[in-house]
Design an enzyme around this catalytic site. Structure first.
Site, PDB file in Angstrom:
ATOM      1  CB  THR A  10       1.590   9.833 -17.270  1.00  0.00           C
ATOM      2  OG1 THR A  10       0.404  10.239 -18.305  1.00  0.00           O
ATOM      3  CG2 THR A  10       1.508  11.068 -16.207  1.00  0.00           C
ATOM      4  CE1 TYR A  49       7.378   0.777 -16.875  1.00  0.00           C
ATOM      5  CE2 TYR A  49       6.779   0.438 -14.257  1.00  0.00           C
ATOM      6  CZ  TYR A  49       7.617   0.062 -15.731  1.00  0.00           C
ATOM      7  OH  TYR A  49       8.338  -1.218 -15.837  1.00  0.00           O
ATOM      8  CG  ASP A  85      -1.807   1.253   1.236  1.00  0.00           C
ATOM      9  OD1 ASP A  85      -1.755   2.060   0.491  1.00  0.00           O
ATOM     10  OD2 ASP A  85      -2.676   1.157   2.106  1.00  0.00           O
ATOM     11  CE1 TYR A 102      -2.223   9.423 -12.923  1.00  0.00           C
ATOM     12  CE2 TYR A 102      -2.232  10.359 -15.126  1.00  0.00           C
ATOM     13  CZ  TYR A 102      -1.739   9.309 -14.455  1.00  0.00           C
ATOM     14  OH  TYR A 102      -1.126   8.429 -14.729  1.00  0.00           O
TER      15      TYR A 102
END
Length: 300
Positions: A105, A103, A40, A129
């Protein structure tokens, strides 16, 4: 070698379990963790304890907060998962002298212009985001750990839901579809991301490599509308009966969503291809493989 993988049940994480396995022991965690380990990303103390317990040579983080629209109403959670947790993992990697793979974006850019974005272009995220993902990148760089940050766009997977499945379902239910036509990018399979990641991990561990930030997408470009047409045309070519008679292009401003999407999601992959000697296949190659799996399951 031991690899600690976060986000094993996500699109990319699912494929990474396959591609990383030949490199060494993979300790793969989902959000629930297991056997005393924490997956988590909101549990910072648990993350530190997990890294200490596993003592990996490489940390690969394929987990994250990816609900683009919901992030607009949950900015604190998005930043906690996509930024603060990365600061923790990067700090642990730096302290141990190990590699961190993460990763990011295309949403870190403002989507202006028509030229593919390079790694050194100015960022300007339009959404919570995108802001949280950029903050995660910055946290990694600030730690000075050895790292690979891989920016991708329009990621899909054969595992779970995806744009192609959605378009086929809607085309079977409706006479008319409307699809955004002014957002341009390259559909990129999680399978490709995972394959390239394994190659990169092996490369940086074999030779003295500085790592850094790279763009990783399939080659070529398309719009969401053209992507939908490609999928539906291929289904009809295989004699799949669909109800949709029209696939109408619309502008992003006419599609209501809480988060603003970048219009230009093109990413320049020259640095990755040059530094690692890679050839990235056209986006149609991966999508056709996806359609082979989807459509073969419905053919008699």
């Amino acid at each position: 070698m031991k690899i600690l993988l976060f986000g094993k049940d996500g699109q990319v994480g699912w494929e990474l379990q396959r591609t990383l396995a030949p490199l060494g022991e993979v300790v793969a965690l989902d959000q629930d963790g297991g056997e005393g380990l924490v997956g988590d990303l909101t549990d910072e103390a648990g993350l530190r304890a997990t890294v200490a317990a596993v003592s990996p040579d490489v940390i690969v983080n394929a987990a994250g907060y990816t609900a683009v629209d919901r992030a607009e109403s949950e900015p604190e959670l998005a930043h906690r998962v996509n930024a603060a947790a990365l600061g923790v993992l990067a700090g642990e990697a730096a302290a141990r002298g190990i590699w961190l793979v993460h990763y990011s974006t295309d949403y870190v850019f403002d989507g202006s212009g028509e030229r593919p974005w390079r790694e050194d272009d100015p960022t300007g995220p339009l959404s919570v985001y995108g802001q949280s993902k950029l903050a995660g990148e910055e946290a990694i760089r600030a730690s000075h750990c050895r790292h690979l940050i891989l920016r991708a766009s329009w990621v899909y997977s054969m595992h779970g839901n995806n744009f192609a499945r959605t378009m086929l379902r809607l085309a079977a239910e409706r006479d008319r579809l409307t699809v955004v036509s002014d957002q341009i990018g390259a559909p990129t399979g999680a399978e490709l991301l995972a394959d390239v990641t394994a190659h990169l991990v092996r490369s940086v561990l074999t030779v003295d490599h500085p790592g850094g930030l790279y763009h990783l997408t399939a080659a070529g470009e398309t719009s969401w509308h053209a992507y939908a047409c490609f999928v539906i045309d291929e289904a009809r070519r295989r004699s799949i009966e669909l109800k949709a008679k029209e696939i109408v292009p619309i502008r992003s401003v006419d599609w209501s969503a809480p988060a603003v999407r970048p219009l230009n999601s093109r990413l320049d992959t020259t640095r990755l291809r040059t530094d690692f000697g890679l050839h990235l296949p056209d986006w149609q190659f991966g999508v056709m493989r996806l359609l082979d799996e989807i459509l073969d399951s419905v053919l008699p």
